[in-house]
Design a protein around this motif. Structure first.
Motif, PDB file in Angstrom:
ATOM      1  N   SER A  62      49.274  37.497  39.644  1.00 45.36           N
ATOM      2  CA  SER A  62      48.097  37.719  39.029  1.00 45.36           C
ATOM      3  C   SER A  62      47.121  38.027  40.226  1.00 45.36           C
ATOM      4  CB  SER A  62      47.692  36.842  37.924  1.00 45.36           C
ATOM      5  OG  SER A  62      47.375  35.690  38.544  1.00 45.36           O
TER       6      SER A  62
ATOM      7  N   SER B   2      52.781  35.577  32.000  1.00 45.32           N
ATOM      8  CA  SER B   2      52.132  36.690  32.815  1.00 45.32           C
ATOM      9  C   SER B   2      51.116  37.436  31.753  1.00 45.32           C
ATOM     10  CB  SER B   2      53.181  37.799  33.100  1.00 45.32           C
ATOM     11  OG  SER B   2      52.406  38.990  33.749  1.00 45.32           O
TER      12      SER B   2
ATOM     13  N   GLN C 110      49.804  30.164  39.536  1.00 44.37           N
ATOM     14  CA  GLN C 110      49.227  31.305  40.027  1.00 44.37           C
ATOM     15  C   GLN C 110      48.848  31.065  41.423  1.00 44.37           C
ATOM     16  OE1 GLN C 110      45.965  32.229  37.349  1.00 44.37           O
ATOM     17  NE2 GLN C 110      45.006  33.598  38.848  1.00 44.37           N
TER      18      GLN C 110
ATOM     19  N   GLU D 272      51.939  32.979  35.955  1.00 47.97           N
ATOM     20  CA  GLU D 272      51.437  34.032  36.162  1.00 47.97           C
ATOM     21  C   GLU D 272      51.386  34.041  38.170  1.00 47.97           C
ATOM     22  OE1 GLU D 272      47.578  35.403  34.448  1.00 47.97           O
ATOM     23  OE2 GLU D 272      48.186  34.064  32.777  1.00 47.97           O
TER      24      GLU D 272
END
Length: 247
Positions: A164, A193, A85, A161
Motif C-alpha cells: 500500500s 488489500s 504494511q 497490505e
C-alpha cells in the motif's frame, strides 16, 4: 478437508464487537484475498487468523486439531509468518534481518546461509545483503520483509497490505515476483488489500468484510462479477473503472 477453520468467532474490545464470523476455512495452497471499507476489521481478522490476537469466543482448528481454545504452542506459531504494511526491519544489515528467525530456531549456520542466499536471489536483493536496513527504499524493504518471512518456510503466509505504501511501478514488480513465489512454493496465503487490482492478480478467493462480518465470500471472479446487495456499492468504483478501460 480444509487445513484451517474458524467457527463462531467473536472478537470484542470492551463492549464493541469488532469481528463476528460464523465460519471461515482455508484450503491447502489457496490464496484468500480480504477486502473491505476502512474500519471493517481486515487487519484485526488477519491478526486473529495468524494467532497474534485471541478471539473473545469461538474455535480455531488447524489440520483438524483444535488449537483454540487451548494452548498455542511455539511450534504451531512457527508454521505461520506475517508481513505487515510497514517492513519493521531490525537496525542491522539485510542479511541479519533475514537470518533472525532462523537463528531463533537454531538452524545450523550452513543451512541458514543456503536458505538466505536462495531468498535473496528469489527477491532479487542479493546485492543488498550487506546494506543497512535504514538505507533501503520502500520496495527494497518490503522485499527483505517477504524474504524474512518465506525463509522460515511457513505453512501459512499472512500479508497485511504489504504494497500500500509503494508507487505503482515498484508495486507491480513486487506483485509479479510474489505471485511466482506463491505459485512455486504453494504456500497457503491470506492477503489483505485495499486494491482490487492486487486481489485480482493474486487471490483465488475473495472475502469482503463489512463491520467485522463476512459480506460475501467466493471465487475472486464470482464476487467481482456478481456482487450481492451488501458488496455491490463497495465494489462499484472498481467495476466502473474496469468498464471505462474497455471503452
Amino acid at each position: 478437508m480444509s487445513m484451517y477453520r474458524m467457527k463462531d468467532i467473536e472478537y470484542k474490545v470492551k463492549d464493541r464487537t469488532l469481528i463476528s464470523l460464523q465460519a471461515l476455512e482455508l484450503e491447502e495452497s489457496e490464496v484468500l484475498g480480504v477486502m473491505g471499507p476502512n474500519g471493517a476489521g481486515k487487519s484485526t481478522l488477519l491478526k486473529l487468523m495468524a494467532l497474534l490476537e485471541e478471539p473473545t469466543m469461538g474455535t480455531i482448528h488447524y489440520r483438524e486439531k483444535q488449537i483454540y481454545p487451548g494452548t498455542i504452542s511455539l511450534d504451531l506459531r512457527r508454521q505461520m509468518a506475517t508481513v505487515f504494511q510497514h517492513a519493521f526491519l531490525l537496525d542491522t544489515t539485510v542479511y541479519n534481518n533475514i537470518a533472525v528467525g532462523l537463528k531463533i530456531r537454531k538452524v545450523p549456520k550452513a543451512e541458514r546461509r543456503r536458505r538466505i542466499d536462495y531468498w535473496l536471489e528469489r527477491f532479487r536483493i542479493s546485492h543488498l545483503e550487506k546494506r543497512h536496513a535504514h538505507t533501503l527504499s520502500g520496495g527494497e524493504a518490503q522485499r527483505v520483509s517477504l524474504a524474512r518471512a518465506l525463509v522460515l518456510e511457513p505453512d501459512i503466509l499472512f500479508l497485511d497490505e504489504p504494497f500500500s505504501a509503494l508507487d505503482f511501478p515498484t508495486k507491480l514488480e513486487l506483485l509479479k515476483d510474489l505471485k511466482q513465489v506463491i505459485s512455486q512454493t504453494k504456500v497457503t496465503t491470506v492477503f489483505v488489500s485495499h486494491d482490487l487490482m492486487e486481489i485480482k492478480y493474486l487471490a483465488d478467493r475473495l472475502l469482503i468484510l463489512m463491520n467485522g462480518e463476512i459480506a460475501q465470500l467466493g471465487s475472486t471472479r464470482d464476487v467481482i462479477s456478481y456482487p450481492n446487495e451488501r458488496t455491490a456499492e463497495f465494489l462499484a468504483p472498481w467495476n466502473e473503472a474496469a468498464k471505462l478501460q474497455t471503452v
